[in-house]
Structures are given as structure tokens and as C-alpha cells.
Design a protein around this motif. Structure first.
Motif, PDB file in Angstrom:
ATOM      1  N   CYS A   1       5.273  18.695  -9.263  1.00 32.42           N
ATOM      2  CA  CYS A   1       4.418  19.271  -8.221  1.00 32.42           C
ATOM      3  C   CYS A   1       4.533  20.798  -8.145  1.00 32.42           C
ATOM      4  O   CYS A   1       3.525  21.501  -8.007  1.00 32.42           O
ATOM      5  CB  CYS A   1       4.772  18.661  -6.859  1.00 32.42           C
ATOM      6  SG  CYS A   1       4.396  16.902  -6.734  1.00 32.42           S
ATOM      7  N   LEU A   2       5.773  21.315  -8.212  1.00 33.79           N
ATOM      8  CA  LEU A   2       5.953  22.764  -8.088  1.00 33.79           C
ATOM      9  C   LEU A   2       5.316  23.527  -9.256  1.00 33.79           C
ATOM     10  O   LEU A   2       4.548  24.472  -9.027  1.00 33.79           O
ATOM     11  CB  LEU A   2       7.431  23.100  -7.943  1.00 33.79           C
ATOM     12  CG  LEU A   2       8.051  22.737  -6.585  1.00 33.79           C
ATOM     13  CD1 LEU A   2       9.559  22.902  -6.610  1.00 33.79           C
ATOM     14  CD2 LEU A   2       7.455  23.595  -5.473  1.00 33.79           C
ATOM     15  N   PRO A   3       5.584  23.142 -10.506  1.00 41.18           N
ATOM     16  CA  PRO A   3       4.894  23.833 -11.607  1.00 41.18           C
ATOM     17  C   PRO A   3       3.381  23.654 -11.527  1.00 41.18           C
ATOM     18  O   PRO A   3       2.626  24.562 -11.894  1.00 41.18           O
ATOM     19  CB  PRO A   3       5.470  23.157 -12.865  1.00 41.18           C
ATOM     20  CG  PRO A   3       6.812  22.677 -12.436  1.00 41.18           C
ATOM     21  CD  PRO A   3       6.623  22.228 -11.013  1.00 41.18           C
ATOM     22  N   GLY A   4       2.937  22.488 -11.039  1.00 40.74           N
ATOM     23  CA  GLY A   4       1.506  22.263 -10.895  1.00 40.74           C
ATOM     24  C   GLY A   4       0.872  23.190  -9.875  1.00 40.74           C
ATOM     25  O   GLY A   4      -0.333  23.455  -9.924  1.00 40.74           O
ATOM     26  N   GLY A   5       1.700  23.692  -8.944  1.00 42.13           N
ATOM     27  CA  GLY A   5       1.210  24.638  -7.937  1.00 42.13           C
ATOM     28  C   GLY A   5       1.407  26.083  -8.336  1.00 42.13           C
ATOM     29  O   GLY A   5       1.230  26.986  -7.510  1.00 42.13           O
TER      30      GLY A   5
ATOM     31  N   ARG B   1       0.807  -1.221   0.000  1.00 46.03           N
ATOM     32  CA  ARG B   1       0.000   0.000   0.000  1.00 46.03           C
ATOM     33  C   ARG B   1       0.842   1.274   0.000  1.00 46.03           C
ATOM     34  O   ARG B   1       0.326   2.366   0.178  1.00 46.03           O
ATOM     35  CB  ARG B   1      -0.925  -0.003   1.211  1.00 46.03           C
ATOM     36  CG  ARG B   1      -1.916  -1.164   1.223  1.00 46.03           C
ATOM     37  CD  ARG B   1      -2.833  -1.102   2.430  1.00 46.03           C
ATOM     38  NE  ARG B   1      -3.770  -2.211   2.459  1.00 46.03           N
ATOM     39  CZ  ARG B   1      -4.676  -2.403   3.417  1.00 46.03           C
ATOM     40  NH1 ARG B   1      -4.752  -1.556   4.435  1.00 46.03           N
ATOM     41  NH2 ARG B   1      -5.484  -3.453   3.370  1.00 46.03           N
ATOM     42  N   GLY B   2       2.137   1.128  -0.181  1.00 42.71           N
ATOM     43  CA  GLY B   2       3.009   2.294  -0.128  1.00 42.71           C
ATOM     44  C   GLY B   2       2.852   3.184  -1.344  1.00 42.71           C
ATOM     45  O   GLY B   2       2.848   2.717  -2.490  1.00 42.71           O
ATOM     46  N   GLY B   3       2.681   4.474  -1.128  1.00 43.10           N
ATOM     47  CA  GLY B   3       2.590   5.429  -2.228  1.00 43.10           C
ATOM     48  C   GLY B   3       3.962   5.757  -2.788  1.00 43.10           C
ATOM     49  O   GLY B   3       4.987   5.555  -2.131  1.00 43.10           O
ATOM     50  N   GLU B   4       3.984   6.270  -4.000  1.00 42.49           N
ATOM     51  CA  GLU B   4       5.233   6.648  -4.653  1.00 42.49           C
ATOM     52  C   GLU B   4       5.531   8.125  -4.416  1.00 42.49           C
ATOM     53  O   GLU B   4       4.621   8.940  -4.246  1.00 42.49           O
ATOM     54  CB  GLU B   4       5.151   6.377  -6.154  1.00 42.49           C
ATOM     55  CG  GLU B   4       5.018   4.902  -6.517  1.00 42.49           C
ATOM     56  CD  GLU B   4       6.288   4.118  -6.232  1.00 42.49           C
ATOM     57  OE1 GLU B   4       7.377   4.722  -6.255  1.00 42.49           O
ATOM     58  OE2 GLU B   4       6.194   2.904  -5.979  1.00 42.49           O
ATOM     59  N   ILE B   5       6.815   8.474  -4.421  1.00 40.57           N
ATOM     60  CA  ILE B   5       7.226   9.864  -4.267  1.00 40.57           C
ATOM     61  C   ILE B   5       6.859  10.646  -5.521  1.00 40.57           C
ATOM     62  O   ILE B   5       7.079  10.187  -6.646  1.00 40.57           O
ATOM     63  CB  ILE B   5       8.741   9.948  -4.008  1.00 40.57           C
ATOM     64  CG1 ILE B   5       9.059   9.396  -2.617  1.00 40.57           C
ATOM     65  CG2 ILE B   5       9.247  11.387  -4.129  1.00 40.57           C
ATOM     66  CD1 ILE B   5      10.533   9.340  -2.295  1.00 40.57           C
ATOM     67  N   HIS B   6       6.280  11.819  -5.324  1.00 41.13           N
ATOM     68  CA  HIS B   6       5.922  12.695  -6.442  1.00 41.13           C
ATOM     69  C   HIS B   6       7.093  13.620  -6.757  1.00 41.13           C
ATOM     70  O   HIS B   6       7.662  14.244  -5.859  1.00 41.13           O
ATOM     71  CB  HIS B   6       4.676  13.521  -6.103  1.00 41.13           C
ATOM     72  CG  HIS B   6       3.417  12.717  -6.085  1.00 41.13           C
ATOM     73  ND1 HIS B   6       2.411  12.877  -7.004  1.00 41.13           N
ATOM     74  CD2 HIS B   6       3.006  11.715  -5.260  1.00 41.13           C
ATOM     75  CE1 HIS B   6       1.428  12.027  -6.761  1.00 41.13           C
ATOM     76  NE2 HIS B   6       1.768  11.313  -5.697  1.00 41.13           N
ATOM     77  N   SER B   7       7.437  13.707  -8.016  1.00 45.22           N
ATOM     78  CA  SER B   7       8.566  14.538  -8.422  1.00 45.22           C
ATOM     79  C   SER B   7       8.272  16.014  -8.190  1.00 45.22           C
ATOM     80  O   SER B   7       7.217  16.516  -8.598  1.00 45.22           O
ATOM     81  CB  SER B   7       8.881  14.315  -9.901  1.00 45.22           C
ATOM     82  OG  SER B   7       9.800  15.282 -10.363  1.00 45.22           O
ATOM     83  N   PRO B   8       9.201  16.748  -7.550  1.00 46.77           N
ATOM     84  CA  PRO B   8       9.010  18.189  -7.375  1.00 46.77           C
ATOM     85  C   PRO B   8       8.988  18.923  -8.716  1.00 46.77           C
ATOM     86  O   PRO B   8       8.445  20.021  -8.807  1.00 46.77           O
ATOM     87  CB  PRO B   8      10.208  18.612  -6.520  1.00 46.77           C
ATOM     88  CG  PRO B   8      11.225  17.540  -6.741  1.00 46.77           C
ATOM     89  CD  PRO B   8      10.442  16.273  -6.939  1.00 46.77           C
ATOM     90  N   LYS B   9       9.571  18.314  -9.752  1.00 44.34           N
ATOM     91  CA  LYS B   9       9.570  18.944 -11.073  1.00 44.34           C
ATOM     92  C   LYS B   9       8.169  18.999 -11.659  1.00 44.34           C
ATOM     93  O   LYS B   9       7.900  19.782 -12.572  1.00 44.34           O
ATOM     94  CB  LYS B   9      10.502  18.179 -12.019  1.00 44.34           C
ATOM     95  CG  LYS B   9      11.965  18.279 -11.618  1.00 44.34           C
ATOM     96  CD  LYS B   9      12.858  17.537 -12.598  1.00 44.34           C
ATOM     97  CE  LYS B   9      14.324  17.657 -12.192  1.00 44.34           C
ATOM     98  NZ  LYS B   9      15.220  16.945 -13.127  1.00 44.34           N
TER      99      LYS B   9
ATOM    100  N   LYS C   1       6.905  32.377  -8.098  1.00 44.21           N
ATOM    101  CA  LYS C   1       5.447  32.348  -8.184  1.00 44.21           C
ATOM    102  C   LYS C   1       4.953  33.752  -7.924  1.00 44.21           C
ATOM    103  O   LYS C   1       5.045  34.257  -6.804  1.00 44.21           O
ATOM    104  CB  LYS C   1       4.872  31.372  -7.163  1.00 44.21           C
ATOM    105  CG  LYS C   1       3.356  31.229  -7.212  1.00 44.21           C
ATOM    106  CD  LYS C   1       2.885  30.192  -6.205  1.00 44.21           C
ATOM    107  CE  LYS C   1       1.385  29.992  -6.277  1.00 44.21           C
ATOM    108  NZ  LYS C   1       0.923  28.976  -5.284  1.00 44.21           N
ATOM    109  N   GLY C   2       4.459  34.412  -8.964  1.00 45.54           N
ATOM    110  CA  GLY C   2       4.079  35.813  -8.825  1.00 45.54           C
ATOM    111  C   GLY C   2       5.305  36.641  -8.507  1.00 45.54           C
ATOM    112  O   GLY C   2       6.333  36.553  -9.188  1.00 45.54           O
TER     113      GLY C   2
END
Length: 211
Positions: free
Chosen positions: A101-105, A91-99, A133-134
Motif C-alpha cells: 500500500c505505501l509504495p502504491g501511494g 464478507r470479511g475483507g483481508e488486511i492489505h500489506s503496508p509493503k 515521499k518527495g
């Protein structure tokens, strides 16, 4: 006759691979110490705040354990620490790439490079990136950890380390460690503060996280 033997060999290899996949199960590895027990003071640094993620965010990140906190030193340098630990297992989740996640935010990458880190007499590496960002600019230094690898600087390197560890020891546990600070116009001083934070806290990373 030769073609028949080739067919038999290929069939046996496929059967062995299928049997391995069906029987192989990675184990769940807990953190050495729960991250909720991470110190609020260490050396000249003291914790200003500790964040709790919403269920929506946790459902996306799926960490086994995590820490999101801000620290400050006597000079007024504030740094943000995020540790996302993923223990592996079914049930372990995978690490999300900051490359991603950050642009997605809404963050736009201004620069990125691999930088050396000197910690506890070891020569390690990390990713240093500047995002905007801004009107806000922030400097990030981050890396991944997996069994046998203290600092990994790419998503591909992380995947390869997890595959190797899964085959040799049935472990896919991994960690994402990110330290950041608002950069403003003085990126250099913030980079120095982050590196000092890493040097001061690295023994704690080693203590709390599996090696």
C-alpha cells in the motif's frame, strides 16, 4: 490389493477434506467496543483530528471497523494512529500489506527492521520502517493481531495465525495497527515518541479488540 487400498485411503481423505471445506464456515467477530468510541484523550495525549475515509478507499481496504486519528502530547509530538479491524466471516475483507500500500501511494522505503516493544511487562515485537515521499520522511511502527497472537510482524505469520484460528475456532478476525510520525532529521526522537504512545495506548488496544 495394496494399490487398491491406497486408492481408497486417498479417496477417503479427499472426500473428508471436501466435506470439511463445504461445511466449514468462519464466524464474524465484532470488535469488543466500536472504534468510534476510542478515547480522544489518554494520559498526556489528546486527539487533534479524526479522519473519515472515502467510499473508494473503504471499498479497497474493506475493514469491518477502523480508526484514523492524530494525537499530540504536551511536547508537541504528533503521531498518527490507524487501526483497521477485519472481523472475518463470509464478507470479511483481508488486511492489505503496508509493503504494497505505501509504495502504491508513492512512498519509497528507506529502511525496515523488527524492533522490541516493552508493554505492560511483556516483551513484544513490531515492524519499524522509514519511508520517504518527495521531501517528506515518515517513520512507521506497525504490527498485526490475530486470535492468540498480540503482535505479528509478517504477512506470512498473519496468514498462518488466521488458518490456525480458522481450524480451531472458526475465527479469521485480524487487526492491523500502525502508528507513524513525520521524521524530519530527528528520527530517534520520533521513534521514542511513537514507542511512548504505544505503551500508553496498548491497554486500550487490548480493551477494544478481540483477543
Amino acid at each position: 490389493m495394496i494399490d487398491s487400498w491406497r486408492f481408497i485411503v486417498v479417496y477417503l481423505l479427499l472426500a473428508a477434506a471436501g466435506l470439511y471445506v463445504s461445511l466449514h464456515k468462519d464466524i464474524m467477530v465484532p470488535a469488543n467496543i466500536p472504534l468510534r468510541d476510542f478515547p480522544t484523550r489518554n494520559g498526556e495525549w489528546r486527539q487533534l483530528s479524526r479522519g473519515e475515509f472515502s467510499e473508494d478507499i473503504l471499498n479497497v481496504l474493506k475493514p469491518t471497523d477502523y480508526l484514523s486519528a492524530q494525537y499530540v502530547n504536551p511536547l508537541g509530538d504528533k503521531v498518527n494512529l490507524y487501526i483497521g479491524y477485519h472481523g472475518g466471516g463470509k464478507r470479511g475483507g483481508e488486511i492489505h500489506s503496508p509493503k504494497h500500500c505505501l509504495p502504491g501511494g508513492g512512498w519509497y522505503k528507506l529502511s525496515e527492521q523488527i524492533v522490541p516493544l516493552k508493554v505492560e511487562g511483556k516483551d513484544l515485537s513490531a515492524v519499524q520502517a522509514v519511508y520517504q515521499k518527495g521531501g517528506e520522511k515518515e517513520i512507521f511502527i506497525y504490527w498485526f493481531r490475530a486470535k492468540g497472537d498480540e503482535t505479528i510482524t509478517s504477512e506470512i505469520g498473519l496468514k498462518l495465525a488466521q488458518i490456525r484460528s480458522s481450524v480451531t475456532s472458526r475465527r479469521r478476525d485480524a487487526t492491523f495497527i500502525r502508528i507513524s510520525a513525520i521524521a524530519g532529521e530527528d528520527e530517534r526522537s520520533k521513534q521514542v515518541a511513537i514507542v511512548k504512545f504505544i505503551q500508553d495506548f496498548y491497554p486500550l488496544f487490548q480493551k477494544f479488540l478481540p483477543s
